[in-house]
Design a protein around this motif. Structure first.
Motif, PDB file in Angstrom:
ATOM      1  N   GLY A 153     -44.673  42.670  15.374  1.00  0.00           N
ATOM      2  CA  GLY A 153     -43.557  42.009  16.034  1.00  0.00           C
ATOM      3  C   GLY A 153     -43.296  40.638  15.441  1.00  0.00           C
ATOM      4  N   GLY A 154     -42.259  39.973  15.954  1.00  0.00           N
ATOM      5  CA  GLY A 154     -41.831  38.697  15.399  1.00  0.00           C
ATOM      6  C   GLY A 154     -42.899  37.636  15.392  1.00  0.00           C
ATOM      7  N   ASN A 155     -43.750  37.597  16.431  1.00  0.00           N
ATOM      8  CA  ASN A 155     -44.760  36.544  16.494  1.00  0.00           C
ATOM      9  C   ASN A 155     -45.859  36.725  15.457  1.00  0.00           C
ATOM     10  N   ALA A 156     -45.941  37.916  14.870  1.00  0.00           N
ATOM     11  CA  ALA A 156     -46.899  38.144  13.795  1.00  0.00           C
ATOM     12  C   ALA A 156     -46.342  37.707  12.449  1.00  0.00           C
ATOM     13  N   LEU A 157     -45.055  37.273  12.441  1.00  0.00           N
ATOM     14  CA  LEU A 157     -44.391  36.867  11.204  1.00  0.00           C
ATOM     15  C   LEU A 157     -44.042  35.387  11.189  1.00  0.00           C
ATOM     16  N   VAL A 158     -43.600  34.863  12.325  1.00  0.00           N
ATOM     17  CA  VAL A 158     -43.258  33.442  12.426  1.00  0.00           C
ATOM     18  C   VAL A 158     -43.278  33.048  13.899  1.00  0.00           C
ATOM     19  N   GLU A 159     -43.784  31.862  14.216  1.00  0.00           N
ATOM     20  CA  GLU A 159     -43.853  31.406  15.595  1.00  0.00           C
ATOM     21  C   GLU A 159     -42.468  31.026  16.101  1.00  0.00           C
ATOM     22  N   ALA A 160     -42.183  31.394  17.349  1.00  0.00           N
ATOM     23  CA  ALA A 160     -40.847  31.178  17.898  1.00  0.00           C
ATOM     24  C   ALA A 160     -40.462  29.705  17.953  1.00  0.00           C
ATOM     25  N   ASP A 161     -41.443  28.812  18.174  1.00  0.00           N
ATOM     26  CA  ASP A 161     -41.129  27.396  18.325  1.00  0.00           C
ATOM     27  C   ASP A 161     -41.321  26.610  17.031  1.00  0.00           C
ATOM     28  N   SER A 162     -41.445  27.321  15.896  1.00  0.00           N
ATOM     29  CA  SER A 162     -41.611  26.624  14.626  1.00  0.00           C
ATOM     30  C   SER A 162     -40.250  26.260  14.048  1.00  0.00           C
ATOM     31  N   SER A 163     -40.257  25.555  12.925  1.00  0.00           N
ATOM     32  CA  SER A 163     -39.004  25.187  12.264  1.00  0.00           C
ATOM     33  C   SER A 163     -38.468  26.304  11.379  1.00  0.00           C
TER      34      SER A 163
ATOM     35  N   THR B 112     -39.358  27.496   8.542  1.00  0.00           N
ATOM     36  CA  THR B 112     -39.362  27.352   7.093  1.00  0.00           C
ATOM     37  C   THR B 112     -40.230  28.447   6.486  1.00  0.00           C
ATOM     38  N   TYR B 113     -40.140  28.584   5.163  1.00  0.00           N
ATOM     39  CA  TYR B 113     -40.987  29.564   4.480  1.00  0.00           C
ATOM     40  C   TYR B 113     -42.458  29.231   4.688  1.00  0.00           C
ATOM     41  N   GLU B 114     -42.784  27.939   4.672  1.00  0.00           N
ATOM     42  CA  GLU B 114     -44.176  27.529   4.869  1.00  0.00           C
ATOM     43  C   GLU B 114     -44.670  27.908   6.261  1.00  0.00           C
ATOM     44  N   ASP B 115     -43.804  27.770   7.272  1.00  0.00           N
ATOM     45  CA  ASP B 115     -44.173  28.183   8.630  1.00  0.00           C
ATOM     46  C   ASP B 115     -44.468  29.683   8.667  1.00  0.00           C
ATOM     47  N   GLN B 116     -43.576  30.452   8.062  1.00  0.00           N
ATOM     48  CA  GLN B 116     -43.743  31.899   8.054  1.00  0.00           C
ATOM     49  C   GLN B 116     -45.017  32.296   7.321  1.00  0.00           C
ATOM     50  N   LEU B 117     -45.281  31.651   6.187  1.00  0.00           N
ATOM     51  CA  LEU B 117     -46.463  31.980   5.404  1.00  0.00           C
ATOM     52  C   LEU B 117     -47.741  31.700   6.182  1.00  0.00           C
ATOM     53  N   ALA B 118     -47.774  30.593   6.931  1.00  0.00           N
ATOM     54  CA  ALA B 118     -48.960  30.260   7.723  1.00  0.00           C
ATOM     55  C   ALA B 118     -49.247  31.334   8.768  1.00  0.00           C
ATOM     56  N   VAL B 119     -48.198  31.828   9.425  1.00  0.00           N
ATOM     57  CA  VAL B 119     -48.392  32.873  10.434  1.00  0.00           C
ATOM     58  C   VAL B 119     -48.799  34.183   9.777  1.00  0.00           C
TER      59      VAL B 119
ATOM     60  N   TYR C 208     -43.549  40.854   0.302  1.00  0.00           N
ATOM     61  CA  TYR C 208     -44.263  40.161  -0.781  1.00  0.00           C
ATOM     62  C   TYR C 208     -45.314  39.179  -0.249  1.00  0.00           C
ATOM     63  N   PRO C 209     -44.960  38.192   0.607  1.00  0.00           N
ATOM     64  CA  PRO C 209     -46.006  37.267   1.059  1.00  0.00           C
ATOM     65  C   PRO C 209     -47.026  37.928   1.988  1.00  0.00           C
ATOM     66  N   LEU C 210     -46.618  38.941   2.750  1.00  0.00           N
ATOM     67  CA  LEU C 210     -47.577  39.629   3.607  1.00  0.00           C
ATOM     68  C   LEU C 210     -48.605  40.372   2.759  1.00  0.00           C
ATOM     69  N   GLY C 211     -48.155  41.024   1.698  1.00  0.00           N
ATOM     70  CA  GLY C 211     -49.089  41.708   0.811  1.00  0.00           C
ATOM     71  C   GLY C 211     -50.032  40.747   0.119  1.00  0.00           C
ATOM     72  N   GLN C 212     -49.491  39.617  -0.321  1.00  0.00           N
ATOM     73  CA  GLN C 212     -50.330  38.593  -0.951  1.00  0.00           C
ATOM     74  C   GLN C 212     -51.410  38.107   0.009  1.00  0.00           C
ATOM     75  N   ALA C 213     -50.995  37.874   1.260  1.00  0.00           N
ATOM     76  CA  ALA C 213     -51.937  37.366   2.259  1.00  0.00           C
ATOM     77  C   ALA C 213     -53.023  38.394   2.572  1.00  0.00           C
ATOM     78  N   LEU C 214     -52.646  39.671   2.628  1.00  0.00           N
ATOM     79  CA  LEU C 214     -53.628  40.718   2.916  1.00  0.00           C
ATOM     80  C   LEU C 214     -54.641  40.853   1.785  1.00  0.00           C
ATOM     81  N   GLU C 215     -54.158  40.830   0.556  1.00  0.00           N
ATOM     82  CA  GLU C 215     -55.077  40.959  -0.571  1.00  0.00           C
ATOM     83  C   GLU C 215     -56.023  39.767  -0.650  1.00  0.00           C
ATOM     84  N   SER C 216     -55.548  38.592  -0.228  1.00  0.00           N
ATOM     85  CA  SER C 216     -56.395  37.406  -0.223  1.00  0.00           C
ATOM     86  C   SER C 216     -57.427  37.470   0.894  1.00  0.00           C
ATOM     87  N   ALA C 217     -57.019  38.005   2.063  1.00  0.00           N
ATOM     88  CA  ALA C 217     -57.900  38.009   3.232  1.00  0.00           C
ATOM     89  C   ALA C 217     -58.944  39.123   3.180  1.00  0.00           C
ATOM     90  N   ALA C 218     -58.602  40.256   2.566  1.00  0.00           N
ATOM     91  CA  ALA C 218     -59.518  41.401   2.534  1.00  0.00           C
ATOM     92  C   ALA C 218     -60.009  41.601   1.107  1.00  0.00           C
TER      93      ALA C 218
END
Length: 309
Positions: free
Chosen positions: A16-26, A28-35, A93-103
């Motif tokens: 869902g959306g909260n797994a991609l970007v926080e509702a109260d964030s700005s 930005t791409y950086e916000d989305q990447l952090a989530v 793209y960034p979700l795949g990058q994050a998964l490969e980094s985390a696992a």
């Protein structure tokens, strides 16, 4: 149907959306990447345990931004199906990058995915899915597409588009082969690119609900578990009412009855509950609803809404 031949558990996850970007964030791409990195960390345990993992994600804010850009910059208009395809890469793209980094040792494939819909689906007769910017009444009336009052305030109108039922995942065999190769797969972002079958596949201006597409994938790929990661730890009985209580372990028959009694909001929990019921009724082993941070506990049976046959 892509046959599940390995001994590994196969899990289809709807993000869902909260797994991609926080509702109260700005937003930005950086916000989305952090989530995304936080979500990937939670999912990494499944990959490291050898789970066949398929991820489906939403794209509402991203498509909304693309539509807003087209209006503000007066760039050439792209049809909605093309915008959905673009956001599959934007998020995948960034979700795949994050998964490969985390696992450690994980390989992740992002698949541009088309979903066949019926052009005669009743959803096309009365579009209901709001997308894109908000308008005042005068501006809404001037638009070349259908708008409807969807909220309050000075700009309560939005574009509305059909949300037809997904019938077929065009790339399902490709996804199945990737899983057998032990790749994790990100696919059907935004519910998939809606297409209709004629002499050839043709794009459709519509939005397919990602929860229903995740269910369809779960059935076609013979998944063991369908997992919804959203912003609440449980689905609730009497949500918002004086007798509100979390549904913990619940049989599909009871959940279906509650669904038919309109206990779940059609724009939020309703599709998830309906998808859970459909998955179990078509042979799935279990369906789970919880938050990203509680997914391991939910799969262990300690929290979340767990639906059984």
């Amino acid at each position: 149907m892509a046959e599940h031949t390995s001994d590994a558990d196969r899990v289809v996850v709807a993000l869902g959306g909260n797994a991609l970007v926080e509702a109260d964030s700005s937003w930005t791409y950086e916000d989305q990447l952090a989530v995304l990195e936080e979500t990937a960390t939670e999912l990494a345990g499944l990959l490291e345990a050898g789970t066949d993992l398929v991820l489906v994600h939403g794209n509402g804010p991203q498509v909304g931004n693309r539509l807003l850009e087209q209006e503000d910059a007066e760039t050439p208009r792209l049809p909605l199906d093309v915008l959905v395809a673009g956001t599959q890469a934007e998020i995948g793209y960034p979700l795949g990058q994050a998964l490969e980094s985390a696992a450690s040792g994980a390989t992740v494939a992002t698949v541009l995915t088309r979903i066949v819909v019926d052009p005669e689906d009743s959803a096309f007769e009365e579009p209901t899915k709001p997308v894109g910017p908000f308008y005042d009444e005068e501006t809404a009336a001037s638009k070349p597409f259908e708008t409807r009052r969807t909220g309050k305030g000075e700009r309560p109108y939005r574009r509305v588009v059909p949300s037809p039922e997904p019938l077929e995942v065009v790339e399902r065999e490709t996804i199945g082969r990737l899983l057998e190769r032990e790749d994790a797969v990100i696919c059907a972002g935004g519910g998939g690119v809606p297409v209709s079958r004629g002499d050839a596949l043709e794009g459709v201006e519509a939005v397919v609900d990602k929860d229903y597409t995740a269910r369809l994938l779960g059935t076609e790929l013979e998944a063991d578990t369908l997992l919804f990661l959203t912003d609440v730890e449980y689905a609730y009985a009497d949500y918002g009412g004086p007798d509100q209580r979390p549904l913990r372990e619940v049989a599909v028959d009871e959940l279906r009855t509650r669904l038919e009694n309109d206990e779940f909001a059609p724009g939020s929990m309703g599709p998830k509950v309906r998808a859970c019921c459909q998955f179990l009724e078509r042979g799935g082993d279990r369906a789970v609803i919880t938050t990203p941070g509680r997914l391991e506990a939910a799969l262990a049976g300690e929290t979340g809404t767990r639906v059984r046959p």
